[in-house]
Scaffold this motif. Structure first.
Motif, short mmCIF file in Angstrom:
data_model
loop_
_atom_site.label_atom_id
_atom_site.label_comp_id
_atom_site.label_asym_id
_atom_site.label_seq_id
_atom_site.Cartn_x
_atom_site.Cartn_y
_atom_site.Cartn_z
N LEU A 55 -3.02 -3.42 -6.83
CA LEU A 55 -4.29 -4.14 -6.88
C LEU A 55 -5.19 -3.60 -7.99
CD1 LEU A 55 -5.07 -4.71 -3.09
CD2 LEU A 55 -4.88 -6.48 -4.85
N ARG A 56 -5.17 -2.29 -8.20
CA ARG A 56 -5.96 -1.70 -9.29
C ARG A 56 -5.52 -2.25 -10.64
NH1 ARG A 56 -6.38 2.60 -13.03
NH2 ARG A 56 -4.13 2.92 -12.95
N GLN A 57 -4.21 -2.38 -10.82
CA GLN A 57 -3.70 -2.91 -12.08
C GLN A 57 -4.07 -4.38 -12.26
OE1 GLN A 57 0.45 -2.06 -12.68
NE2 GLN A 57 0.22 0.11 -12.23
N GLY A 90 -5.15 -9.78 1.05
CA GLY A 90 -5.05 -10.04 2.49
C GLY A 90 -4.37 -8.90 3.22
N LEU A 91 -3.28 -8.41 2.64
CA LEU A 91 -2.57 -7.28 3.25
C LEU A 91 -3.44 -6.03 3.28
CD1 LEU A 91 -0.03 -5.93 4.37
CD2 LEU A 91 0.78 -5.64 2.01
N ALA A 92 -4.15 -5.78 2.19
CA ALA A 92 -5.04 -4.62 2.15
C ALA A 92 -6.10 -4.69 3.24
CB ALA A 92 -5.70 -4.51 0.77
N ALA A 93 -6.66 -5.87 3.45
CA ALA A 93 -7.68 -6.04 4.49
C ALA A 93 -7.09 -5.81 5.87
CB ALA A 93 -8.30 -7.43 4.40
N ARG A 94 -5.88 -6.30 6.09
CA ARG A 94 -5.22 -6.10 7.39
C ARG A 94 -5.01 -4.61 7.66
NH1 ARG A 94 -1.69 -8.47 11.14
NH2 ARG A 94 -1.94 -10.53 10.22
N LEU A 95 -4.47 -3.91 6.68
CA LEU A 95 -4.19 -2.49 6.86
C LEU A 95 -5.48 -1.67 6.97
CD1 LEU A 95 -1.22 -2.03 4.34
CD2 LEU A 95 -1.10 -2.33 6.82
N ALA A 96 -6.48 -2.04 6.17
CA ALA A 96 -7.76 -1.32 6.23
C ALA A 96 -8.42 -1.48 7.59
CB ALA A 96 -8.69 -1.81 5.12
N THR A 97 -8.28 -2.64 8.20
CA THR A 97 -8.86 -2.88 9.52
C THR A 97 -8.20 -1.99 10.56
OG1 THR A 97 -9.36 -5.17 8.92
CG2 THR A 97 -9.34 -4.63 11.27
N ARG A 98 -6.89 -1.87 10.48
CA ARG A 98 -6.16 -1.02 11.43
C ARG A 98 -6.58 0.44 11.31
NH1 ARG A 98 0.02 -3.30 10.46
NH2 ARG A 98 -0.21 -5.28 11.62
N ALA A 99 -6.91 0.87 10.09
CA ALA A 99 -7.23 2.28 9.86
C ALA A 99 -8.73 2.57 9.90
CB ALA A 99 -6.67 2.72 8.51
N GLU A 119 -8.32 1.00 -1.11
CA GLU A 119 -8.13 2.42 -0.82
C GLU A 119 -8.13 2.68 0.67
OE1 GLU A 119 -11.17 4.36 -3.08
OE2 GLU A 119 -10.10 4.13 -5.00
N GLY A 120 -8.89 1.89 1.41
CA GLY A 120 -8.93 2.03 2.86
C GLY A 120 -7.66 1.58 3.54
N SER A 121 -6.82 0.85 2.82
CA SER A 121 -5.55 0.39 3.40
C SER A 121 -4.62 1.56 3.68
CB SER A 121 -4.86 -0.59 2.45
OG SER A 121 -4.30 0.08 1.32
N GLY A 122 -4.79 2.65 2.94
CA GLY A 122 -3.92 3.80 3.13
C GLY A 122 -2.55 3.65 2.50
N ASN A 123 -2.33 2.54 1.79
CA ASN A 123 -1.04 2.27 1.16
C ASN A 123 -1.20 2.46 -0.35
OD1 ASN A 123 1.16 0.79 -0.15
ND2 ASN A 123 1.64 -0.01 1.88
N LEU A 124 -0.66 3.56 -0.87
CA LEU A 124 -0.88 3.91 -2.27
C LEU A 124 -0.25 2.91 -3.22
CD1 LEU A 124 -0.44 7.80 -2.16
CD2 LEU A 124 -2.56 6.48 -2.21
N ARG A 125 0.94 2.39 -2.88
CA ARG A 125 1.59 1.42 -3.75
C ARG A 125 0.78 0.13 -3.83
NH1 ARG A 125 6.85 2.27 -5.35
NH2 ARG A 125 7.87 4.12 -4.48
#
Length: 235
Positions: free
Chosen positions: A160-162, A99-108, A149-155
């Protein structure tokens, strides 16, 4: 002992042997050529990869850190075995992070990013219409990789990759449950539309609901498994 079989074609001489060994061993685990419970013998892996033991040892340490292997007394590192209850717990965490990744990816998001998602969705639609489960799983994983990856947040992306790696090791498929492939495709469509519309809150909600459906399906399967095991233990 389970036979270790690795694809060693990508190993080249020179620097970065630890990274190369890590990739080959990790890919073998995720493809289940190294099945859960398989002992990761450093001497045997070193022999197959035709490299020294040191990079193999370091590669296995990274794989353990990711939760794809664990140390077992008197056996060393073995490929992790993940049960349904643990998989449900993984999905509890994944729901929040997706959910957080989708939020951040939408902003970017820009047009190029949305185009990548659209092309993925179109290929995914073709796979679903052809009832191609393997291609569905590949494109589903790629879609979620694009989002994180589109979220721009590497951590966030690495976490999520793990988690996705652990889910692949568990290999408990939800394809046939609660709509399976068509449901996933429709939910991806809704998420792309929310991102295209520039609505971070809706994108987060859609992403979380997508994972919630999968988690509830796994929860039902875990409950059924516990009931079955309890019935078997009755006198």
């Amino acid at each position: 002992m389970t036979q270790l079989t690795l694809d060693t074609r990508s190993i080249s001489r020179g620097d970065g042997l630890t990274d190369q060994a890590y990739k080959v061993i990790r890919d073998a685990i995720l493809s289940r050529r190294l099945a859960p419970g398989t002992r990761l013998s450093i001497p045997e892996l070193s022999r197959q990869l035709d490299i020294s033991r040191s990079p193999v040892r370091e590669a296995i340490a990274r794989i353990e850190y990711e939760g794809l292997a664990e140390s077992v007394s008197h056996r060393g590192a073995v490929v992790v075995e993940i049960g349904l209850d643990e998989l449900v717990a993984i999905y509890d965490v994944r729901e929040v992070l997706e959910g957080l990744a989708a939020r951040l990816a939408t902003r970017a998001a820009d047009d190029a990013f949305i185009d990548v998602l659209e092309r993925n969705w179109q290929a995914h639609r073709d796979a679903v219409e052809a009832d191609d489960v393997e291609q569905h799983m590949k494109l589903d994983a790629a879609f979620h990789r694009h989002i994180r990856e589109g979220s721009g947040n590497l951590r966030l992306s690495e976490n999520l990759r793990q988690l996705q790696g652990q889910i692949r090791v568990a290999m408990t498929t939800t394809v046939a449950r609660r709509g399976g492939m068509p449901a996933a495709l429709a939910e991806h469509r809704s998420l792309i539309d929310a991102i295209r519309g520039g609505d971070p809150a809706t994108a987060e909600q859609v992403a979380r609901e997508h994972i919630t459906r999968l988690r509830e399906s796994l929860h039902d399967a875990a409950s059924a498994e516990r009931h079955h095991n309890n019935e078997r233990r009755k006198p």
